[in-house]
Design an enzyme around this catalytic site. Sequence first.
Site, PDB file in Angstrom:
ATOM      1  N   LEU A 225      -8.080 -26.396-109.009  1.00 46.40           N
ATOM      2  CA  LEU A 225      -7.153 -27.384-108.447  1.00 46.40           C
ATOM      3  C   LEU A 225      -7.870 -28.685-108.094  1.00 46.40           C
ATOM      4  CD1 LEU A 225      -7.693 -27.578-105.152  1.00 46.40           C
ATOM      5  CD2 LEU A 225      -6.436 -25.449-105.141  1.00 46.40           C
ATOM      6  N   ARG A 226      -7.107 -29.773-108.125  1.00 48.91           N
ATOM      7  CA  ARG A 226      -7.630 -31.076-107.706  1.00 48.91           C
ATOM      8  C   ARG A 226      -7.052 -31.419-106.349  1.00 48.91           C
ATOM      9  NH1 ARG A 226      -4.767 -34.385-112.092  1.00 48.91           N
ATOM     10  NH2 ARG A 226      -3.298 -32.756-111.523  1.00 48.91           N
TER      11      ARG A 226
ATOM     12  N   GLY B 146     -17.634 -38.778-107.136  1.00 50.31           N
ATOM     13  CA  GLY B 146     -18.081 -38.215-105.868  1.00 50.31           C
ATOM     14  C   GLY B 146     -17.242 -36.982-105.610  1.00 50.31           C
TER      15      GLY B 146
ATOM     16  N   CYS C 285     -16.840 -31.484-105.283  1.00 47.96           N
ATOM     17  CA  CYS C 285     -17.191 -30.558-106.370  1.00 47.96           C
ATOM     18  C   CYS C 285     -18.217 -31.110-107.362  1.00 47.96           C
ATOM     19  CB  CYS C 285     -15.933 -30.137-107.115  1.00 47.96           C
ATOM     20  SG  CYS C 285     -14.873 -29.108-106.091  1.00 47.96           S
TER      21      CYS C 285
HETATM   22  N1  LIG Z   1     -12.193 -28.706-102.764  1.00 40.96           N
HETATM   23  C1  LIG Z   1     -11.871 -28.620-104.025  1.00 40.96           C
HETATM   24  O1  LIG Z   1     -11.209 -29.486-104.595  1.00 40.96           O
HETATM   25  C2  LIG Z   1     -12.305 -27.421-104.829  1.00 40.96           C
HETATM   26  C3  LIG Z   1     -11.739 -27.199-106.099  1.00 40.96           C
HETATM   27  C4  LIG Z   1     -12.137 -26.075-106.819  1.00 40.96           C
HETATM   28  C5  LIG Z   1     -13.083 -25.197-106.284  1.00 40.96           C
HETATM   29  N2  LIG Z   1     -13.632 -25.442-105.060  1.00 40.96           N
HETATM   30  C6  LIG Z   1     -14.594 -24.477-104.513  1.00 40.96           C
HETATM   31  O2  LIG Z   1     -13.933 -23.676-103.536  1.00 40.96           O
HETATM   32  C7  LIG Z   1     -14.825 -23.329-102.466  1.00 40.96           C
HETATM   33  C8  LIG Z   1     -14.241 -23.774-101.139  1.00 40.96           C
HETATM   34  O3  LIG Z   1     -14.162 -25.177-101.138  1.00 40.96           O
HETATM   35  P1  LIG Z   1     -13.358 -25.980-100.018  1.00 40.96           P
HETATM   36  O4  LIG Z   1     -13.382 -27.402-100.408  1.00 40.96           O
HETATM   37  O5  LIG Z   1     -12.046 -25.304 -99.791  1.00 40.96           O
HETATM   38  O6  LIG Z   1     -14.316 -25.707 -98.740  1.00 40.96           O
HETATM   39  P2  LIG Z   1     -14.078 -26.095 -97.221  1.00 40.96           P
HETATM   40  O7  LIG Z   1     -15.405 -26.413 -96.683  1.00 40.96           O
HETATM   41  O8  LIG Z   1     -12.961 -27.079 -97.112  1.00 40.96           O
HETATM   42  O9  LIG Z   1     -13.538 -24.733 -96.536  1.00 40.96           O
HETATM   43  C9  LIG Z   1     -14.302 -23.586 -96.368  1.00 40.96           C
HETATM   44  C10 LIG Z   1     -13.743 -22.825 -95.162  1.00 40.96           C
HETATM   45  O10 LIG Z   1     -14.344 -21.531 -95.101  1.00 40.96           O
HETATM   46  C11 LIG Z   1     -14.529 -21.191 -93.750  1.00 40.96           C
HETATM   47  N3  LIG Z   1     -15.520 -20.088 -93.670  1.00 40.96           N
HETATM   48  C12 LIG Z   1     -16.827 -20.113 -93.993  1.00 40.96           C
HETATM   49  N4  LIG Z   1     -17.385 -18.888 -93.830  1.00 40.96           N
HETATM   50  C13 LIG Z   1     -16.402 -18.065 -93.409  1.00 40.96           C
HETATM   51  C14 LIG Z   1     -16.340 -16.675 -93.069  1.00 40.96           C
HETATM   52  N5  LIG Z   1     -17.414 -15.881 -93.152  1.00 40.96           N
HETATM   53  N6  LIG Z   1     -15.155 -16.169 -92.659  1.00 40.96           N
HETATM   54  C15 LIG Z   1     -14.068 -16.952 -92.570  1.00 40.96           C
HETATM   55  N7  LIG Z   1     -14.060 -18.259 -92.888  1.00 40.96           N
HETATM   56  C16 LIG Z   1     -15.216 -18.821 -93.302  1.00 40.96           C
HETATM   57  C17 LIG Z   1     -14.955 -22.480 -93.098  1.00 40.96           C
HETATM   58  O11 LIG Z   1     -14.768 -22.456 -91.697  1.00 40.96           O
HETATM   59  C18 LIG Z   1     -14.036 -23.478 -93.816  1.00 40.96           C
HETATM   60  O12 LIG Z   1     -12.819 -23.655 -93.113  1.00 40.96           O
HETATM   61  C19 LIG Z   1     -16.168 -24.000-102.829  1.00 40.96           C
HETATM   62  O13 LIG Z   1     -16.971 -23.080-103.500  1.00 40.96           O
HETATM   63  C20 LIG Z   1     -15.748 -25.115-103.771  1.00 40.96           C
HETATM   64  O14 LIG Z   1     -16.763 -25.458-104.680  1.00 40.96           O
HETATM   65  C21 LIG Z   1     -13.245 -26.520-104.316  1.00 40.96           C
END
Ligand SMILES: NC(=O)c1ccc[n+]([C@@H]2O[C@H](COP(=O)([O-])OP(=O)(O)OC[C@H]3O[C@@H](n4cnc5c(N)ncnc54)[C@H](O)[C@@H]3O)[C@@H](O)[C@H]2O)c1
Length: 434
Positions: free
Chosen positions: A153-154, A260, A263
């Site tokens: 997702l974006r 930026g 990801c």
């Molecule tokens: N943001 C994007 O657009 C996107 C898109 C595709 C994939 N991803 C991938 O998805 C993953 C998550 O990204 P994000 O942007 O949602 O991260 P984020 O930092 O916004 O959220 C991560 C959440 O996980 C929680 N957390 C951490 N450890 C925990 C635990 N042990 N138990 C419960 N909660 C816990 C944190 O408190 C935080 O709220 C990453 O690997 C990222 O690369 C992100």
Amino acid sequence: MRIAMIGTGYVGLVSGVCFSDFGHEVICVDRDPAKIEMLEAGKVPIFEPGLDDLMMRNVQAGRLTFTTDLKTAVDGVDAVFIAVGTPTRRGDGHADLTYVMAAAAEIGQALTDYAVIVTKSTVPVGTNRKVAEAVRAAAPEAAFDVASNPEFLREGAAIDDFMRPDRVVVGVESERAAQIMSDIYRPLYLRDFPIMVTDLESAEMIKYAANAFLAAKITFINEIAALCERVGADIKKVSKGMGLDGRIGNKFLHAGPGYGGSCFPKDTAALARIGQEHAVPMQITETVMRVNEGVKSRMVEKLRDLCDGSFNGKTVAVLGVTFKPNTDDMREAPSLTIVPALVGGGAKVRVVDPEGFREGEHLLPGVAWCDDPYAAAETADLLVLLTEWNEFRALDLKRLAEAMTAPRMADLRNIYKRADVIDAGFEAYDAVGR
Ligand SMILES: NC(=O)c1ccc[n+]([C@@H]2O[C@H](COP(=O)([O-])OP(=O)(O)OC[C@H]3O[C@@H](n4cnc5c(N)ncnc54)[C@H](O)[C@@H]3O)[C@@H](O)[C@H]2O)c1
């Protein structure tokens, strides 16, 4: 299906909400009590268009709940999704798997019955097997399978991307896990969205390869833009002419201030690191990372030129600081390079961003936040259009020019036409690749 979603960030919360909208019973877990408190009060801790309404609808329908207690959340579920952060590990570019592995161990301790443990976080090849080992170490008797389900997702269009994906990638090793994953995604399968089932390693690799490719595509067009400026070509026409070729496609072909976000920077770094570890250098990706840094520096020089060679004593209005429009996410935004360069060079910087303040307040010290572009432009020497929020696409150029002391514009997203800007009273206009 009963699902536990670990992590309520951009990916976990959107995925949890959308799964509940599919009709599944979803419990979202975060270890941050402040986030869970907000969610329980019906407030969304991030800005993602449409997420609050969809969340409330599913909370009211009784399908969506929130907790900090992973142990009870995991009890009796069919699948546990890990959607925690995988930031760049300090110093070596490797994806930091601390949160993923901690979640895996906690899940192991909490499992009471068979469940599929699904990694949605972006993780290096081999991580799903490490997750399995961590769960087994915590609970040697537990019955479970692991699955890799990278997310594409974006931010800013996350709900639509989740509900209408180009594809869903599922890496599994057992029929039972494949069946549960297929039941979870049934609403998409029924609407003919491609669900690709593969092995764990390929699923993990698809995510990094896709992101590195997109980062390369953006970087390629940014490099061509630099050359366009020297040879008198127009990058907008070049992009259009290239993008009409079906083999190339027009997406991710817009020149700008460098990629930026949460990801591309970390995923390219992680892929480069994986290549080094396996003695297969990812030379293209490594070059992309280097060139992208250069793009951001090139933007700073562009702004310096527009300020007659020095930022010292100038007033600069910056429109947009989030890494892209329709998100409040500031991670690795080009603004984090460009704004400090302005401030460090002695400029007085005013910033406007519809959603950037919450994060940006701490990340951009020494700037003044304004509510609208016209207030920011008052007596300014330079206006920088940095993030192309919709509200910056149809500005009253004449009003801006009249408000400024030395009306000059750096349009780093190629939104405006030079002739219109100059006609409105600006004395200088620069864009990217034109
Ligand atoms: N943001 C994007 O657009 C996107 C898109 C595709 C994939 N991803 C991938 O998805 C993953 C998550 O990204 P994000 O942007 O949602 O991260 P984020 O930092 O916004 O959220 C991560 C959440 O996980 C929680 N957390 C951490 N450890 C925990 C635990 N042990 N138990 C419960 N909660 C816990 C944190 O408190 C935080 O709220 C990453 O690997 C990222 O690369 C992100």
